[in-house]
Design a protein around this motif. Structure first.
Motif, PDB file in Angstrom:
ATOM      1  N   ALA A   1       3.503   9.128  -6.013  1.00  0.00           N
ATOM      2  CA  ALA A   1       3.853  10.457  -5.488  1.00  0.00           C
ATOM      3  C   ALA A   1       5.240  10.885  -5.956  1.00  0.00           C
ATOM      4  CB  ALA A   1       3.784  10.458  -3.963  1.00  0.00           C
TER       5      ALA A   1
ATOM      6  N   VAL B   1      -3.778   9.522   3.599  1.00  0.00           N
ATOM      7  CA  VAL B   1      -3.256   9.920   2.295  1.00  0.00           C
ATOM      8  C   VAL B   1      -4.246  10.857   1.600  1.00  0.00           C
ATOM      9  CG1 VAL B   1      -2.502   9.100   0.029  1.00  0.00           C
ATOM     10  CG2 VAL B   1      -1.939   7.769   2.071  1.00  0.00           C
ATOM     11  N   GLN B   2      -5.528  10.486   1.649  1.00  0.00           N
ATOM     12  CA  GLN B   2      -6.549  11.302   0.983  1.00  0.00           C
ATOM     13  C   GLN B   2      -6.633  12.701   1.595  1.00  0.00           C
ATOM     14  OE1 GLN B   2     -10.700  10.100   1.381  1.00  0.00           O
ATOM     15  NE2 GLN B   2     -11.037  10.508  -0.793  1.00  0.00           N
TER      16      GLN B   2
ATOM     17  N   ALA C   1      -3.683  14.588   0.294  1.00  0.00           N
ATOM     18  CA  ALA C   1      -3.720  14.757  -1.165  1.00  0.00           C
ATOM     19  C   ALA C   1      -4.805  15.744  -1.580  1.00  0.00           C
ATOM     20  CB  ALA C   1      -3.939  13.400  -1.851  1.00  0.00           C
ATOM     21  N   ASP C   2      -5.924  15.749  -0.839  1.00  0.00           N
ATOM     22  CA  ASP C   2      -7.036  16.632  -1.198  1.00  0.00           C
ATOM     23  C   ASP C   2      -6.924  18.014  -0.573  1.00  0.00           C
ATOM     24  OD1 ASP C   2      -8.100  14.636  -2.677  1.00  0.00           O
ATOM     25  OD2 ASP C   2      -9.769  14.167  -1.341  1.00  0.00           O
TER      26      ASP C   2
ATOM     27  N   PHE D   1      -5.316   4.515   7.052  1.00  0.00           N
ATOM     28  CA  PHE D   1      -4.162   4.728   6.168  1.00  0.00           C
ATOM     29  C   PHE D   1      -4.626   5.481   4.910  1.00  0.00           C
ATOM     30  CE2 PHE D   1      -0.155   2.176   4.812  1.00  0.00           C
ATOM     31  CZ  PHE D   1       0.204   3.112   3.876  1.00  0.00           C
ATOM     32  N   ALA D   2      -5.675   4.953   4.289  1.00  0.00           N
ATOM     33  CA  ALA D   2      -6.190   5.564   3.059  1.00  0.00           C
ATOM     34  C   ALA D   2      -6.673   6.985   3.333  1.00  0.00           C
ATOM     35  CB  ALA D   2      -7.323   4.712   2.489  1.00  0.00           C
TER      36      ALA D   2
ATOM     37  N   ALA E   1       0.498  14.497  -8.871  1.00  0.00           N
ATOM     38  CA  ALA E   1      -0.368  14.869  -7.734  1.00  0.00           C
ATOM     39  C   ALA E   1      -1.819  14.479  -8.009  1.00  0.00           C
ATOM     40  CB  ALA E   1      -0.255  16.363  -7.449  1.00  0.00           C
TER      41      ALA E   1
ATOM     42  N   VAL F   1      -2.151  10.761  -7.559  1.00  0.00           N
ATOM     43  CA  VAL F   1      -2.220  10.362  -6.148  1.00  0.00           C
ATOM     44  C   VAL F   1      -3.624  10.620  -5.600  1.00  0.00           C
ATOM     45  CG1 VAL F   1      -1.395  10.864  -3.826  1.00  0.00           C
ATOM     46  CG2 VAL F   1       0.239  10.669  -5.685  1.00  0.00           C
ATOM     47  N   ARG F   2      -4.209  11.757  -5.944  1.00  0.00           N
ATOM     48  CA  ARG F   2      -5.574  12.053  -5.477  1.00  0.00           C
ATOM     49  C   ARG F   2      -6.550  10.991  -5.979  1.00  0.00           C
ATOM     50  NH1 ARG F   2      -4.413  17.421  -6.087  1.00  0.00           N
ATOM     51  NH2 ARG F   2      -5.270  17.558  -8.171  1.00  0.00           N
TER      52      ARG F   2
ATOM     53  N   PHE G   1       0.858  -1.198   0.000  1.00  0.00           N
ATOM     54  CA  PHE G   1       0.000   0.000   0.000  1.00  0.00           C
ATOM     55  C   PHE G   1       0.890   1.243   0.000  1.00  0.00           C
ATOM     56  CE2 PHE G   1      -4.259   1.355   2.119  1.00  0.00           C
ATOM     57  CZ  PHE G   1      -4.155   2.644   1.673  1.00  0.00           C
TER      58      PHE G   1
ATOM     59  N   ARG H   1       4.315  13.310  -0.617  1.00  0.00           N
ATOM     60  CA  ARG H   1       5.595  12.614  -0.832  1.00  0.00           C
ATOM     61  C   ARG H   1       6.298  12.348   0.493  1.00  0.00           C
ATOM     62  NH1 ARG H   1       6.202  15.603  -5.458  1.00  0.00           N
ATOM     63  NH2 ARG H   1       7.422  17.223  -4.449  1.00  0.00           N
TER      64      ARG H   1
ATOM     65  N   ALA I   1      -5.977   7.835  -3.984  1.00  0.00           N
ATOM     66  CA  ALA I   1      -6.425   7.945  -2.589  1.00  0.00           C
ATOM     67  C   ALA I   1      -7.945   7.796  -2.497  1.00  0.00           C
ATOM     68  CB  ALA I   1      -5.975   9.280  -1.993  1.00  0.00           C
ATOM     69  N   GLY I   2      -8.652   8.405  -3.453  1.00  0.00           N
ATOM     70  CA  GLY I   2     -10.110   8.267  -3.465  1.00  0.00           C
ATOM     71  C   GLY I   2     -10.525   6.817  -3.668  1.00  0.00           C
TER      72      GLY I   2
ATOM     73  N   ALA J   1       1.232  18.313  -2.527  1.00  0.00           N
ATOM     74  CA  ALA J   1       1.939  17.216  -3.210  1.00  0.00           C
ATOM     75  C   ALA J   1       3.243  16.883  -2.491  1.00  0.00           C
ATOM     76  CB  ALA J   1       2.214  17.592  -4.668  1.00  0.00           C
TER      77      ALA J   1
ATOM     78  N   VAL K   1       1.524   4.229  -3.074  1.00  0.00           N
ATOM     79  CA  VAL K   1       1.381   5.687  -2.924  1.00  0.00           C
ATOM     80  C   VAL K   1       2.709   6.368  -3.245  1.00  0.00           C
ATOM     81  CG1 VAL K   1       0.849   7.553  -1.314  1.00  0.00           C
ATOM     82  CG2 VAL K   1      -0.452   5.414  -1.190  1.00  0.00           C
TER      83      VAL K   1
ATOM     84  N   LEU L   1      -8.822   4.181  -2.781  1.00  0.00           N
ATOM     85  CA  LEU L   1      -8.504   3.382  -1.598  1.00  0.00           C
ATOM     86  C   LEU L   1      -9.598   3.517  -0.549  1.00  0.00           C
ATOM     87  CD1 LEU L   1      -4.712   4.185  -1.562  1.00  0.00           C
ATOM     88  CD2 LEU L   1      -5.748   1.965  -1.988  1.00  0.00           C
ATOM     89  N   THR L   2     -10.118   4.734  -0.379  1.00  0.00           N
ATOM     90  CA  THR L   2     -11.166   4.890   0.627  1.00  0.00           C
ATOM     91  C   THR L   2     -12.448   4.192   0.152  1.00  0.00           C
ATOM     92  OG1 THR L   2     -11.712   7.085  -0.229  1.00  0.00           O
ATOM     93  CG2 THR L   2     -10.207   7.004   1.603  1.00  0.00           C
TER      94      THR L   2
END
Lengths: 350, 350
Positions: A141, B137-138, B141-142, B133-134, A149, A152-153, A133, B153, A156-157, B149, A137, A159-160
């Protein structure tokens, strides 16, 4: 660029092989950045002989997710190479989710070999999942492109969404087989869209993101991937009941034996006819089913229309995927290859 | 801005409370985005009454990581508010790591209550960890800031370090107590720097990243956090042997009973004197120690100098942290508050 005539278009197995070949060096390089213990578990799970990516014959997956990422990039007008980093991230997340899901579901075998937790222990398998995991990321990243970037967004979305779907799937286990608290087919569809669809949607969407596509193109490809994911799950559910044990590596009627709430069963129960009621009684004892009961349950699911409803659902989702792909302008050759993949991926019942 | 005179500087408990108050609404909002089941487990683990962040009296952590993030932002010249999103991400990762580590280590209680896997089951606790975890990151990232960004990283690098450290800690379990394969104190220090130091380093570094600090400032703060983490681990190890059971919630000598390879034991064994050899024999049977053996082992660790070596290591790491902080220009008031935290966090032996 003129698309090749349909007859020259590569068949699905060749498309998948080309994509695997493009991704494998980068995926092996990423796996090589892991702690050696985790690299070994990742290679084991990927069906590799060793962490360098050399394949162990016959035990690899098809690589549908990585193929979707590369083909989506090509469909959005970029070279597949631009999206390799996305394909790597998606494959790492796929392996992460297999490692953790196999623990949660108590599954002891996958593709005819032991699951990672069974071979290495629960604690090490949890940690190896976490490592994959984190690496996914980090891979996105740290990638140098302009779209890192955004990628990654996007991940991340996903993953949730993925963990939400898995949470509902776990919670379904303790819901009753009938009555007002029973799991409804639409709830199952929502779960499948998150648990299975999210990552296929991410795979397709990431390819577009990494080729710098505009939002409507990203959305259309991601939506197509999600629909494909639900179709995929529906077919998995059919295989879990009627699949050939030689092909699936699982005993016949395995999902019924384990009282798994899958689409065929839930849609059969939702009809609430005589077969559905007999099925509910059979499943409602809470004890795993023996050979005769599992066979009887499979007959009742079929009699109540659960098998045909699931097949219809898979085809409906494929149609939605196609419509989504056709809603935006895409490079015809890559689009053709994606379209050729769809029935191939669903037609796993033989 | 003139720094306040040293006498007016807030004491460590007030600093920590101020930071917790700043972070809690945003942390509760993030937790509220989780699947309700995961929000409940997260609130349980955070010592909250409910997912809205209302505290359950007496059962919360100090919030050292979130405080480091906010103070680092202030030290780098930005308002603490700019780094709240980083503090939230770091707390989410902290809870994720507690959830998964408690499963791997088989720990059944934490802060006088059941661990999440003990209260909710292993599968749900794995998944809730993944969800946190997710979400971490979210969340980063958001976040809308310019440094999002870079922050992602920074977090991703931390996560891969964290799992590396935990992997080595797990692998230490199967290494022998003496001979050429025995775990050496420097290996333990490397492990602690990754397992515990990575997240404290991330906490401090993220504060600087989110305030737009230059690389030398980010590095200095991150390095200070890592040293603090190793010091923290050394003190944890002392508490695991000589801590007051009332304060730690664990039985006296608990790490020795469980044959845990910690800094005091490993540095005692590394002296290779008569006490070390008797200690190796006592531990080498592989069976958990009873009351008398655990007491005897604690005496031998102390006799071989393991206790004083660990305390010296903690102070060496604190000194390194201070030197790192003093290597770059930082806002004096915030620097003063960070410096005031250091001894407070270490002095947990009373």
């Amino acid at each position: 660029m003129t698309p090749p005539p349909a007859t020259q278009q590569a068949a699905a197995p060749e498309v998948l092989a080309r994509c695997r070949d493009l991704v494998r060096p980068a995926l092996a390089q990423a796996v090589g950045r892991l702690h050696p213990w985790h690299a070994e578990m990742a290679a084991f799970s990927l069906g590799w002989d060793a962490a360098d990516g050399s394949p162990a014959p016959g035990s690899q997956g098809k690589g549908i997710r990585q193929a979707l990422t590369l083909l989506s990039a090509e469909a959005a007008g970029a070279p597949a190479q631009d999206a390799v980093v996305g394909a790597v991230a998606v494959e790492l997340i796929h392996v992460f989710s297999l490692l953790h899901d196999d623990i949660m579901d108590g599954d002891e075998t996958r593709r005819q070999r032991a699951t990672v937790w069974k071979a290495y222990g629960t604690g090490p398998a949890i940690l190896a999942g976490d490592a994959l995991f984190a690496l996914a990321v980090q891979t996105l990243a740290d990638s140098p492109g302009r779209y890192s970037a955004t990628a990654v967004r996007h991940l991340a979305g996903t993953l949730t969404d993925l963990v939400r779907g898995q949470a509902d799937d776990l919670l379904f286990e303790s819901r009753p087989w009938n009555g007002p608290e029973a799991v409804q087919p639409h709830e199952y569809r929502w779960m499948a869209e998150h648990k299975t669809g999210a990552l296929l949607g991410c795979a397709a969407g990431l390819g577009a993101v990494l080729s710098g596509a505009q939002a409507p193109t990203v959305d259309a490809l991601a939506r197509a991937g999600r629909h494909l994911g639900v179709a995929f799950q529906a077919v998995d559910d059919l295989l879990g009941i009627w699949g050939d044990p030689e092909a699936t590596g699982k005993p016949v009627h395995s999902d019924l034996r384990r009282l798994k709430k899958t689409y065929p069963v839930l849609s059969a129960l939702a009809t609430d006819g005589p077969a559905a009621r007999r099925l509910a009684t059979l499943l409602g004892t809470g004890n795993p089913l023996d050979d005769a009961d599992a066979r009887r349950a499979a007959e009742l699911v079929e009699e109540a229309g659960g098998r045909s409803a699931t097949l219809a659902e898979a085809h409906r989702q494929l149609d939605s995927a196609r419509r989504s792909l056709e809603s935006v302008p895409l490079a015809p050759a890559a689009l053709g290859e994606i379209l050729a993949l769809l029935p191939f991926l669903i037609d796993r019942t033989r």
